[in-house]
Every structure is written in structure tokens, then in C-alpha cells.
Design an enzyme around this catalytic site. Structure first.
Site, short mmCIF file in Angstrom:
data_model
loop_
_atom_site.label_atom_id
_atom_site.label_comp_id
_atom_site.label_asym_id
_atom_site.label_seq_id
_atom_site.Cartn_x
_atom_site.Cartn_y
_atom_site.Cartn_z
N CYS A 236 -6.22 -1.16 -3.30
CA CYS A 236 -5.56 -0.66 -1.85
C CYS A 236 -6.08 -1.69 -1.03
CB CYS A 236 -6.04 0.71 -1.53
SG CYS A 236 -5.17 1.87 -2.54
N GLU B 254 -7.78 -0.80 1.94
CA GLU B 254 -8.74 -0.33 2.44
C GLU B 254 -10.04 -1.10 1.61
OE1 GLU B 254 -6.07 3.19 3.11
OE2 GLU B 254 -6.09 1.52 1.71
N CYS C 132 -5.52 7.12 0.17
CA CYS C 132 -5.18 7.83 -0.75
C CYS C 132 -6.51 8.55 -1.52
CB CYS C 132 -4.64 6.92 -2.01
SG CYS C 132 -5.81 5.61 -2.69
N CYS D 58 -9.24 5.93 -2.55
CA CYS D 58 -9.88 5.31 -1.33
C CYS D 58 -10.85 6.38 -0.88
CB CYS D 58 -9.04 4.89 -0.15
SG CYS D 58 -8.21 3.37 -1.00
#
Length: 132
Positions: free
Chosen positions: A56, A58, A91, A94
């Protein structure tokens, strides 16, 4: 939940700039951009890297910051779309990563019809911790 300040809006704009430069509509490989602000004041950005087990945005931003020696995280945000107009919440994976690496970091996300920030640790009640 807390309101945003000028530095938070700058962080959002950095995430938007990142996805504008990297958006990949044809393949969908890079559709989310993120930016994390560290205690040093520096901002690190990332985009999602799509594959069978991709990362991701992040995670990429946090990894970039850690690679540069950062360990103190103040705020993080992720945006989606060609121009990054949509701020998206992290998510589950994360959220776990944020709880492990930066539980006090403020996460900027949509809530109650607006944009707010909340401590990463508050996003994952009863989280597993490898530190316990």
C-alpha cells in the site's frame, strides 16, 4: 477525533502531488498516493505498488521514512484517484503496521461527513502487538 491544521492540509497536498505524478489508469498499478510527516518536519511520500502481494502507498511512504532514519511520525494521509481528490482510510493491514510502528501518529481520514485525524492506535481496537 481532531480537526486539521495548516500542516495537515500541506500533507494532503503532498499526497495529491505524488499520485498526480504517478497515477497509472491503464494498469492500475499506482492509484493511491500517501504522505507521512515525521517529527523532523520532513515529509516522505509513496504510491501503492500493485502485484500479487503488493504494498500500500502508506507502507511505501513509511518504509521510505524509516530507510532515511526516521522513527518519530506525526501524521499520515492517503489519497486515491487521478488527482487524489478522495482521502481514504487505511486498510486493515496498514492499521496494524501503524499500530506497530507509530501508534501515536495521527491518521487523516474521512469520518462523519468531514476530514478528521485520529491516533493510529485508536483505529485498531484490541490490536495484536508483537511488542507485548
Amino acid at each position: 477525533m481532531r480537526g486539521l491544521d495548516e500542516r495537515d492540509y500541506e500533507l494532503i497536498e503532498r499526497a495529491r502531488e505524488t499520485i498526480r505524478l504517478n497515477y497509472d489508469a491503464a494498469c492500475g498499478n499506482h492509484t493511491v498516493g500517501a504522505a507521512v510527516r515525521c517529527g523532523s518536519g520532513k515529509i516522505y511520500a509513496g504510491v501503492n505498488v500493485y502485484s500479487l502481494h503488493g504494498a500500500c502507498a502508506e507502507q511505501v511512504a513509511i518504509g521510505t521514512a524509516v530507510t532515511q532514519g526516521e522513527r518519530n511520525f506525526e501524521a499520515i494521509v492517503a489519497v486515491r484517484g487521478r488527482d487524489g481528490d478522495e482521502i481514504v482510510p487505511p486498510c486493515g493491514n496498514c492499521r496494524q503496521l501503524m499500530c506497530d510502528y507509530m501508534p501515536e501518529c495521527e491518521v487523516i481520514l474521512p469520518a462523519a461527513g468531514g476530514i478528521v485525524k485520529i491516533k493510529a492506535a485508536e483505529l485498531l481496537p484490541f490490536a495484536y502487538s508483537f511488542k507485548d
